[in-house]
Design a protein around this motif. Structure first.
Motif, PDB file in Angstrom:
ATOM      1  N   MET A  52       0.825  -1.214   0.000  1.00  0.00           N
ATOM      2  CA  MET A  52       0.000   0.000   0.000  1.00  0.00           C
ATOM      3  C   MET A  52       0.858   1.262   0.000  1.00  0.00           C
ATOM      4  O   MET A  52       0.458   2.271  -0.568  1.00  0.00           O
ATOM      5  CB  MET A  52      -0.933  -0.001   1.218  1.00  0.00           C
ATOM      6  CG  MET A  52      -2.053  -1.017   1.108  1.00  0.00           C
ATOM      7  SD  MET A  52      -3.230  -0.861   2.449  1.00  0.00           S
ATOM      8  CE  MET A  52      -2.552  -2.024   3.611  1.00  0.00           C
ATOM      9  N   THR A  53       2.021   1.209   0.635  1.00  0.00           N
ATOM     10  CA  THR A  53       2.889   2.387   0.623  1.00  0.00           C
ATOM     11  C   THR A  53       3.697   2.468  -0.658  1.00  0.00           C
ATOM     12  O   THR A  53       4.184   3.539  -1.010  1.00  0.00           O
ATOM     13  CB  THR A  53       3.854   2.373   1.821  1.00  0.00           C
ATOM     14  OG1 THR A  53       4.634   1.185   1.787  1.00  0.00           O
ATOM     15  CG2 THR A  53       3.094   2.465   3.125  1.00  0.00           C
ATOM     16  N   LEU A  54       3.820   1.373  -1.364  1.00  0.00           N
ATOM     17  CA  LEU A  54       4.564   1.363  -2.620  1.00  0.00           C
ATOM     18  C   LEU A  54       3.753   1.992  -3.755  1.00  0.00           C
ATOM     19  O   LEU A  54       4.326   2.582  -4.682  1.00  0.00           O
ATOM     20  CB  LEU A  54       4.941  -0.080  -2.973  1.00  0.00           C
ATOM     21  CG  LEU A  54       5.973  -0.306  -4.048  1.00  0.00           C
ATOM     22  CD1 LEU A  54       7.282   0.357  -3.645  1.00  0.00           C
ATOM     23  CD2 LEU A  54       6.189  -1.793  -4.247  1.00  0.00           C
ATOM     24  N   ILE A  55       2.435   1.928  -3.669  1.00  0.00           N
ATOM     25  CA  ILE A  55       1.573   2.442  -4.743  1.00  0.00           C
ATOM     26  C   ILE A  55       1.766   3.944  -4.965  1.00  0.00           C
ATOM     27  O   ILE A  55       2.006   4.370  -6.108  1.00  0.00           O
ATOM     28  CB  ILE A  55       0.093   2.083  -4.464  1.00  0.00           C
ATOM     29  CG1 ILE A  55      -0.088   0.573  -4.596  1.00  0.00           C
ATOM     30  CG2 ILE A  55      -0.844   2.825  -5.411  1.00  0.00           C
ATOM     31  CD1 ILE A  55      -1.435   0.060  -4.148  1.00  0.00           C
ATOM     32  N   PRO A  56       1.707   4.820  -3.939  1.00  0.00           N
ATOM     33  CA  PRO A  56       1.918   6.241  -4.209  1.00  0.00           C
ATOM     34  C   PRO A  56       3.330   6.536  -4.722  1.00  0.00           C
ATOM     35  O   PRO A  56       3.509   7.418  -5.573  1.00  0.00           O
ATOM     36  CB  PRO A  56       1.684   6.933  -2.870  1.00  0.00           C
ATOM     37  CG  PRO A  56       1.348   5.911  -1.890  1.00  0.00           C
ATOM     38  CD  PRO A  56       1.339   4.589  -2.555  1.00  0.00           C
ATOM     39  N   LEU A  57       4.314   5.798  -4.235  1.00  0.00           N
ATOM     40  CA  LEU A  57       5.683   5.996  -4.706  1.00  0.00           C
ATOM     41  C   LEU A  57       5.791   5.693  -6.191  1.00  0.00           C
ATOM     42  O   LEU A  57       6.358   6.487  -6.959  1.00  0.00           O
ATOM     43  CB  LEU A  57       6.656   5.111  -3.908  1.00  0.00           C
ATOM     44  CG  LEU A  57       8.112   5.176  -4.347  1.00  0.00           C
ATOM     45  CD1 LEU A  57       8.718   6.502  -3.931  1.00  0.00           C
ATOM     46  CD2 LEU A  57       8.903   4.016  -3.776  1.00  0.00           C
ATOM     47  N   ILE A  75       5.093  15.206  -4.689  1.00  0.00           N
ATOM     48  CA  ILE A  75       4.416  14.922  -3.409  1.00  0.00           C
ATOM     49  C   ILE A  75       4.202  13.423  -3.239  1.00  0.00           C
ATOM     50  O   ILE A  75       4.464  12.862  -2.169  1.00  0.00           O
ATOM     51  CB  ILE A  75       3.090  15.705  -3.314  1.00  0.00           C
ATOM     52  CG1 ILE A  75       3.380  17.188  -3.148  1.00  0.00           C
ATOM     53  CG2 ILE A  75       2.231  15.181  -2.166  1.00  0.00           C
ATOM     54  CD1 ILE A  75       2.154  18.072  -3.219  1.00  0.00           C
ATOM     55  N   LEU A  76       3.731  12.754  -4.301  1.00  0.00           N
ATOM     56  CA  LEU A  76       3.504  11.311  -4.216  1.00  0.00           C
ATOM     57  C   LEU A  76       4.813  10.548  -4.020  1.00  0.00           C
ATOM     58  O   LEU A  76       4.894   9.615  -3.213  1.00  0.00           O
ATOM     59  CB  LEU A  76       2.792  10.806  -5.473  1.00  0.00           C
ATOM     60  CG  LEU A  76       1.316  11.156  -5.597  1.00  0.00           C
ATOM     61  CD1 LEU A  76       0.792  10.748  -6.969  1.00  0.00           C
ATOM     62  CD2 LEU A  76       0.527  10.461  -4.504  1.00  0.00           C
ATOM     63  N   THR A  77       5.858  10.936  -4.734  1.00  0.00           N
ATOM     64  CA  THR A  77       7.144  10.248  -4.624  1.00  0.00           C
ATOM     65  C   THR A  77       7.751  10.436  -3.242  1.00  0.00           C
ATOM     66  O   THR A  77       8.164   9.462  -2.586  1.00  0.00           O
ATOM     67  CB  THR A  77       8.123  10.759  -5.695  1.00  0.00           C
ATOM     68  OG1 THR A  77       7.538  10.552  -6.988  1.00  0.00           O
ATOM     69  CG2 THR A  77       9.449  10.044  -5.623  1.00  0.00           C
ATOM     70  N   LEU A  78       7.840  11.666  -2.777  1.00  0.00           N
ATOM     71  CA  LEU A  78       8.426  11.931  -1.465  1.00  0.00           C
ATOM     72  C   LEU A  78       7.559  11.371  -0.341  1.00  0.00           C
ATOM     73  O   LEU A  78       8.072  10.820   0.640  1.00  0.00           O
ATOM     74  CB  LEU A  78       8.656  13.427  -1.275  1.00  0.00           C
ATOM     75  CG  LEU A  78       9.706  14.049  -2.218  1.00  0.00           C
ATOM     76  CD1 LEU A  78       9.756  15.549  -2.030  1.00  0.00           C
ATOM     77  CD2 LEU A  78      11.055  13.413  -2.016  1.00  0.00           C
ATOM     78  N   GLY A  79       6.242  11.501  -0.469  1.00  0.00           N
ATOM     79  CA  GLY A  79       5.342  10.958   0.549  1.00  0.00           C
ATOM     80  C   GLY A  79       5.410   9.439   0.616  1.00  0.00           C
ATOM     81  O   GLY A  79       5.455   8.856   1.705  1.00  0.00           O
ATOM     82  N   GLY A  80       5.418   8.767  -0.538  1.00  0.00           N
ATOM     83  CA  GLY A  80       5.529   7.307  -0.565  1.00  0.00           C
ATOM     84  C   GLY A  80       6.856   6.834   0.001  1.00  0.00           C
ATOM     85  O   GLY A  80       6.913   5.869   0.763  1.00  0.00           O
ATOM     86  N   GLY A  81       7.941   7.529  -0.359  1.00  0.00           N
ATOM     87  CA  GLY A  81       9.258   7.176   0.190  1.00  0.00           C
ATOM     88  C   GLY A  81       9.312   7.379   1.689  1.00  0.00           C
ATOM     89  O   GLY A  81       9.881   6.558   2.423  1.00  0.00           O
ATOM     90  N   ALA A  82       8.718   8.477   2.171  1.00  0.00           N
ATOM     91  CA  ALA A  82       8.698   8.743   3.610  1.00  0.00           C
ATOM     92  C   ALA A  82       7.873   7.694   4.344  1.00  0.00           C
ATOM     93  O   ALA A  82       8.243   7.257   5.442  1.00  0.00           O
ATOM     94  CB  ALA A  82       8.151  10.141   3.880  1.00  0.00           C
ATOM     95  N   MET A  83       6.738   7.267   3.752  1.00  0.00           N
ATOM     96  CA  MET A  83       5.918   6.231   4.386  1.00  0.00           C
ATOM     97  C   MET A  83       6.673   4.909   4.478  1.00  0.00           C
ATOM     98  O   MET A  83       6.602   4.217   5.496  1.00  0.00           O
ATOM     99  CB  MET A  83       4.611   6.035   3.615  1.00  0.00           C
ATOM    100  CG  MET A  83       3.593   7.123   3.850  1.00  0.00           C
ATOM    101  SD  MET A  83       1.969   6.729   3.171  1.00  0.00           S
ATOM    102  CE  MET A  83       2.287   6.689   1.423  1.00  0.00           C
ATOM    103  N   ILE A  84       7.413   4.554   3.435  1.00  0.00           N
ATOM    104  CA  ILE A  84       8.180   3.308   3.453  1.00  0.00           C
ATOM    105  C   ILE A  84       9.279   3.393   4.507  1.00  0.00           C
ATOM    106  O   ILE A  84       9.488   2.461   5.286  1.00  0.00           O
ATOM    107  CB  ILE A  84       8.751   3.007   2.052  1.00  0.00           C
ATOM    108  CG1 ILE A  84       7.612   2.642   1.110  1.00  0.00           C
ATOM    109  CG2 ILE A  84       9.796   1.893   2.111  1.00  0.00           C
ATOM    110  CD1 ILE A  84       8.018   2.512  -0.337  1.00  0.00           C
ATOM    111  N   LEU A  85      10.001   4.505   4.556  1.00  0.00           N
ATOM    112  CA  LEU A  85      11.060   4.687   5.545  1.00  0.00           C
ATOM    113  C   LEU A  85      10.493   4.641   6.965  1.00  0.00           C
ATOM    114  O   LEU A  85      11.055   3.986   7.851  1.00  0.00           O
ATOM    115  CB  LEU A  85      11.792   6.006   5.309  1.00  0.00           C
ATOM    116  CG  LEU A  85      12.962   6.310   6.220  1.00  0.00           C
ATOM    117  CD1 LEU A  85      14.065   5.276   6.014  1.00  0.00           C
ATOM    118  CD2 LEU A  85      13.489   7.699   5.965  1.00  0.00           C
TER     119      LEU A  85
END
Length: 125
Positions: A52-57, A75-85
């Motif tokens: 689910m966190t990989l989808i926005p990334l 926003i999607l790339t940074l937000g998805g990366g931040a969620m994964i981290l």
């Protein structure tokens, strides 16, 4: 005439400072070398949260390949990366590897004794 000062601009001992610094580095290394870190998968409502966190990334990366100046893509790339981290860090399990009492006392004595020497070297004599 230029007068050479000790550690931290005080009249403290430079030798004590560097001995303490070596002790802190050695004790800290030995202590951290005995800490084990493991991780597990994280779940939301019974499903793996990584997907689910990989989808926005992935959507963000796709949008950025189409238009590198897209605010939504960034926003999607940074937000998805931040969620994964965040997900990885929040699921870390940290524990101290079994060792002898002597080794534990040696590590802690080096670390705390070194800090004491550094603090003493920074004090006026």
């Amino acid at each position: 005439m230029l007068k050479i000062k000790g550690a931290g601009g005080t009249s403290g001992g430079i030798g004590s400072f560097f001995l303490g610094l070596l002790m802190v580095i050695g004790g800290g290394y030995l202590l951290l070398n005995h800490v084990m870190v493991s991780s597990g998968s994280w779940y939301i409502w019974g499903h793996s949260a990584f997907g689910m966190t990989l989808i926005p990334l992935l959507f963000g990366i796709g949008i950025l390949f189409f238009n590198g100046r897209s605010i939504v893509g960034w926003i999607l790339t940074l937000g998805g990366g931040a969620m994964i981290l965040f997900g990885i860090i929040s699921r870390l399990d940290i524990y101290f590897r079994p060792t002898s009492l002597f080794n534990t006392l040696l590590m802690l004595t080096m670390l705390v004794g070194g800090l004491g020497l550094v603090a003493r070297a920074l004090r006026e004599h």
